[in-house]
Design an enzyme around this catalytic site. Structure first.
Site, PDB file in Angstrom:
ATOM      1  N   ASP A  37      60.861  55.334 -28.208  1.00 17.42           N
ATOM      2  CA  ASP A  37      59.834  54.696 -29.033  1.00 17.42           C
ATOM      3  C   ASP A  37      59.058  55.783 -29.766  1.00 17.42           C
ATOM      4  OD1 ASP A  37      58.617  51.525 -28.681  1.00 17.42           O
ATOM      5  OD2 ASP A  37      57.464  52.955 -29.894  1.00 17.42           O
ATOM      6  N   ASP A  58      61.515  58.804 -33.625  1.00 21.79           N
ATOM      7  CA  ASP A  58      61.371  57.969 -34.814  1.00 21.79           C
ATOM      8  C   ASP A  58      62.792  57.608 -35.249  1.00 21.79           C
ATOM      9  OD1 ASP A  58      61.141  56.879 -37.321  1.00 21.79           O
ATOM     10  OD2 ASP A  58      59.879  58.479 -38.141  1.00 21.79           O
ATOM     11  N   VAL A  59      63.130  56.342 -35.172  1.00 21.65           N
ATOM     12  CA  VAL A  59      64.519  55.935 -35.434  1.00 21.65           C
ATOM     13  C   VAL A  59      64.941  56.135 -36.891  1.00 21.65           C
ATOM     14  CG1 VAL A  59      64.805  54.322 -33.517  1.00 21.65           C
ATOM     15  CG2 VAL A  59      63.774  53.516 -35.662  1.00 21.65           C
ATOM     16  N   ASN A  85      66.988  48.418 -31.608  1.00 24.10           N
ATOM     17  CA  ASN A  85      66.078  47.278 -31.677  1.00 24.10           C
ATOM     18  C   ASN A  85      64.775  47.553 -32.421  1.00 24.10           C
ATOM     19  OD1 ASN A  85      64.667  44.790 -30.446  1.00 24.10           O
ATOM     20  ND2 ASN A  85      63.488  46.510 -29.625  1.00 24.10           N
ATOM     21  N   TYR A 153      62.100  42.448 -45.579  1.00 26.86           N
ATOM     22  CA  TYR A 153      62.474  42.266 -44.174  1.00 26.86           C
ATOM     23  C   TYR A 153      63.813  41.530 -44.066  1.00 26.86           C
ATOM     24  CZ  TYR A 153      61.971  40.983 -39.222  1.00 26.86           C
ATOM     25  OH  TYR A 153      62.167  40.819 -37.874  1.00 26.86           O
ATOM     26  N   LYS A 157      67.432  42.930 -42.520  1.00 31.23           N
ATOM     27  CA  LYS A 157      68.118  42.311 -41.384  1.00 31.23           C
ATOM     28  C   LYS A 157      69.513  41.804 -41.792  1.00 31.23           C
ATOM     29  CE  LYS A 157      64.901  43.044 -38.356  1.00 31.23           C
ATOM     30  NZ  LYS A 157      65.143  44.031 -37.290  1.00 31.23           N
ATOM     31  N   THR A 188      55.715  38.180 -29.596  1.00 33.81           N
ATOM     32  CA  THR A 188      55.551  39.620 -29.315  1.00 33.81           C
ATOM     33  C   THR A 188      54.405  40.128 -30.194  1.00 33.81           C
ATOM     34  OG1 THR A 188      56.942  40.383 -31.136  1.00 33.81           O
ATOM     35  CG2 THR A 188      58.070  39.864 -29.056  1.00 33.81           C
TER      36      THR A 188
HETATM   37  P1  NAD Z   1      57.104  44.965 -31.366  1.00 36.86           P
HETATM   38  O1  NAD Z   1      56.225  45.375 -32.488  1.00 36.86           O
HETATM   39  O2  NAD Z   1      56.539  44.243 -30.190  1.00 36.86           O
HETATM   40  O3  NAD Z   1      57.908  46.242 -30.829  1.00 36.86           O
HETATM   41  C1  NAD Z   1      58.522  47.137 -31.716  1.00 36.86           C
HETATM   42  C2  NAD Z   1      58.548  48.511 -31.090  1.00 36.86           C
HETATM   43  O4  NAD Z   1      59.228  49.386 -32.008  1.00 36.86           O
HETATM   44  C3  NAD Z   1      57.145  49.109 -30.872  1.00 36.86           C
HETATM   45  O5  NAD Z   1      57.031  49.636 -29.562  1.00 36.86           O
HETATM   46  C4  NAD Z   1      57.050  50.209 -31.931  1.00 36.86           C
HETATM   47  O6  NAD Z   1      56.266  51.321 -31.513  1.00 36.86           O
HETATM   48  C5  NAD Z   1      58.514  50.599 -32.091  1.00 36.86           C
HETATM   49  N1  NAD Z   1      58.778  51.248 -33.377  1.00 36.86           N
HETATM   50  C6  NAD Z   1      58.329  50.868 -34.604  1.00 36.86           C
HETATM   51  N2  NAD Z   1      58.746  51.732 -35.523  1.00 36.86           N
HETATM   52  C7  NAD Z   1      59.490  52.665 -34.884  1.00 36.86           C
HETATM   53  C8  NAD Z   1      60.188  53.821 -35.300  1.00 36.86           C
HETATM   54  N3  NAD Z   1      60.207  54.218 -36.586  1.00 36.86           N
HETATM   55  N4  NAD Z   1      60.846  54.557 -34.366  1.00 36.86           N
HETATM   56  C9  NAD Z   1      60.823  54.188 -33.056  1.00 36.86           C
HETATM   57  N5  NAD Z   1      60.171  53.115 -32.605  1.00 36.86           N
HETATM   58  C10 NAD Z   1      59.508  52.359 -33.510  1.00 36.86           C
HETATM   59  O7  NAD Z   1      58.270  44.095 -32.058  1.00 36.86           O
HETATM   60  P2  NAD Z   1      59.322  43.017 -31.489  1.00 36.86           P
HETATM   61  O8  NAD Z   1      58.865  41.684 -31.912  1.00 36.86           O
HETATM   62  O9  NAD Z   1      59.664  43.286 -30.087  1.00 36.86           O
HETATM   63  O10 NAD Z   1      60.562  43.362 -32.428  1.00 36.86           O
HETATM   64  C11 NAD Z   1      61.683  44.093 -31.988  1.00 36.86           C
HETATM   65  C12 NAD Z   1      62.809  43.857 -32.992  1.00 36.86           C
HETATM   66  O11 NAD Z   1      63.088  42.447 -33.044  1.00 36.86           O
HETATM   67  C13 NAD Z   1      62.477  44.263 -34.419  1.00 36.86           C
HETATM   68  O12 NAD Z   1      63.619  44.829 -34.997  1.00 36.86           O
HETATM   69  C14 NAD Z   1      62.130  42.950 -35.092  1.00 36.86           C
HETATM   70  O13 NAD Z   1      62.355  42.995 -36.471  1.00 36.86           O
HETATM   71  C15 NAD Z   1      63.102  42.036 -34.396  1.00 36.86           C
HETATM   72  N6  NAD Z   1      62.771  40.611 -34.425  1.00 36.86           N
HETATM   73  C16 NAD Z   1      61.568  40.171 -33.962  1.00 36.86           C
HETATM   74  C17 NAD Z   1      61.278  38.825 -34.005  1.00 36.86           C
HETATM   75  C18 NAD Z   1      59.956  38.282 -33.541  1.00 36.86           C
HETATM   76  O14 NAD Z   1      59.656  37.115 -33.856  1.00 36.86           O
HETATM   77  N7  NAD Z   1      59.162  39.024 -32.790  1.00 36.86           N
HETATM   78  C19 NAD Z   1      62.234  37.905 -34.513  1.00 36.86           C
HETATM   79  C20 NAD Z   1      63.453  38.391 -34.953  1.00 36.86           C
HETATM   80  C21 NAD Z   1      63.722  39.751 -34.902  1.00 36.86           C
END
Ligand code: NAD
Length: 249
Positions: A37, A58-59, A85, A153, A157, A188
């Site tokens: 993370d 940083d991904v 993710n 976004y 995706k 989340t």
């Molecule tokens: P979240 O914000 O709770 O967690 C995301 C994590 O990624 C955080 O800990 C953040 O610090 C980390 N992060 C952000 N940028 C980063 C980077 N450049 N390098 C490393 N780490 C980084 O989000 P979430 O809801 O758990 O989402 C996780 C994934 O699921 C994302 O790809 C999001 O697009 C996808 N998603 C989420 C939802 C939703 O409704 N929550 C729906 C569909 C898809």
């Protein structure tokens, strides 16, 4: 014997939300978890909780991504599962008429280029092992678009989904499975932040979910654990929808 016993799993964005829930689930199922993370505090806390290893990364940065997998391999001797993710939510006004080029580029970098980098640098480890499971987090919007106008976004995706299909087909004979996970709305911090800015958006989104509620992160983690495991041995190049029925409605 647990389903993921001694498998080495690298999870990006594991400090929060879906990634954190999956780190917990993987650990419960016997995996050795590398928590990656950008957020040092959240990542270190998650790693401590699941008895895993934290790597600050940083991904969107290629050096960080290569270091992340190298660290996992040096520490545990293999990389069996990559859950790519980490992602960010859309900019405030992400309609095509409003989104600026800088905001667009940032979303592509963190959500899409990151998956390219992670796959590029994890596949060589899996090729040497002759096996591996890669799960890339896309979204239901990649399959059906979004009712809430979020062009950068959705496009990012869609790219993740297409890339996962391509790689799944390309590496199937080498024992490497690649699937795109397509969650519906999940409760989340990412979603809560989005809806805090625009509460009406939450209502608009909710009416489209046949099950009538948003997912819990644990429900998504259960699907990821399945895809990571040998129970999913014939599943690759798929769009794996965990969306409460949105895409079927
Ligand atoms: P979240 O914000 O709770 O967690 C995301 C994590 O990624 C955080 O800990 C953040 O610090 C980390 N992060 C952000 N940028 C980063 C980077 N450049 N390098 C490393 N780490 C980084 O989000 P979430 O809801 O758990 O989402 C996780 C994934 O699921 C994302 O790809 C999001 O697009 C996808 N998603 C989420 C939802 C939703 O409704 N929550 C729906 C569909 C898809």
């Amino acid at each position: 014997m647990q389903r993921l016993q001694d498998r080495v799993a690298v999870i990006t964005g594991a400090g929060s939300g879906i990634g954190l829930a999956t780190a917990r689930r993987f650990a419960q199922e016997g995996a050795k978890v590398v928590v990656a993370d950008l957020d040092e505090e959240a990542g270190a806390k998650a790693a401590a909780e699941v008895g895993g290893l934290f790597v600050k990364a940083d991904v969107a940065n290629e050096d960080d991504v290569t270091r992340m997998y190298r660290t996992a391999f040096e520490e545990f001797g293999s990389v069996d599962i990559a859950f790519n993710n980490a992602g960010i939510s859309p900019p405030d006004d992400d309609s095509i008429l409003e989104t600026g080029l800088d905001a667009w580029r940032r979303v592509q970098e963190v959500n899409l280029t990151s998956v390219y980098l992670c796959c590029k640098h994890v596949i060589p480890y899996m090729q040497r092992q002759g096996k591996g499971s890669i799960i890339n987090t896309a979204s239901f919007v990649a399959v059906m678009g979004s009712a809430t106008s979020q062009i950068s976004y959705t496009a990012s995706k869609g790219g993740v989904l297409a890339m996962s299909r391509e790689l799944g087909v390309q590496f199937a004979r080498e024992g490497i499975r690649v699937n795109a996970l397509c969650p519906g709305p999940v409760d989340t911090p990412l979603l809560r932040e989005l809806f805090a800015k625009d509460p009406e958006r939450a209502q608009r989104r909710l009416v489209h979910v046949p099950i009538g509620r948003f997912a819990r992160a644990e429900e998504i983690a259960a699907a990821v654990a399945f895809l990571a495991s040998d129970d999913a041995s014939f599943i690759t190049a798929s769009e794996f929808l965990v969306d409460g029925g949105i895409s079927g409605a």
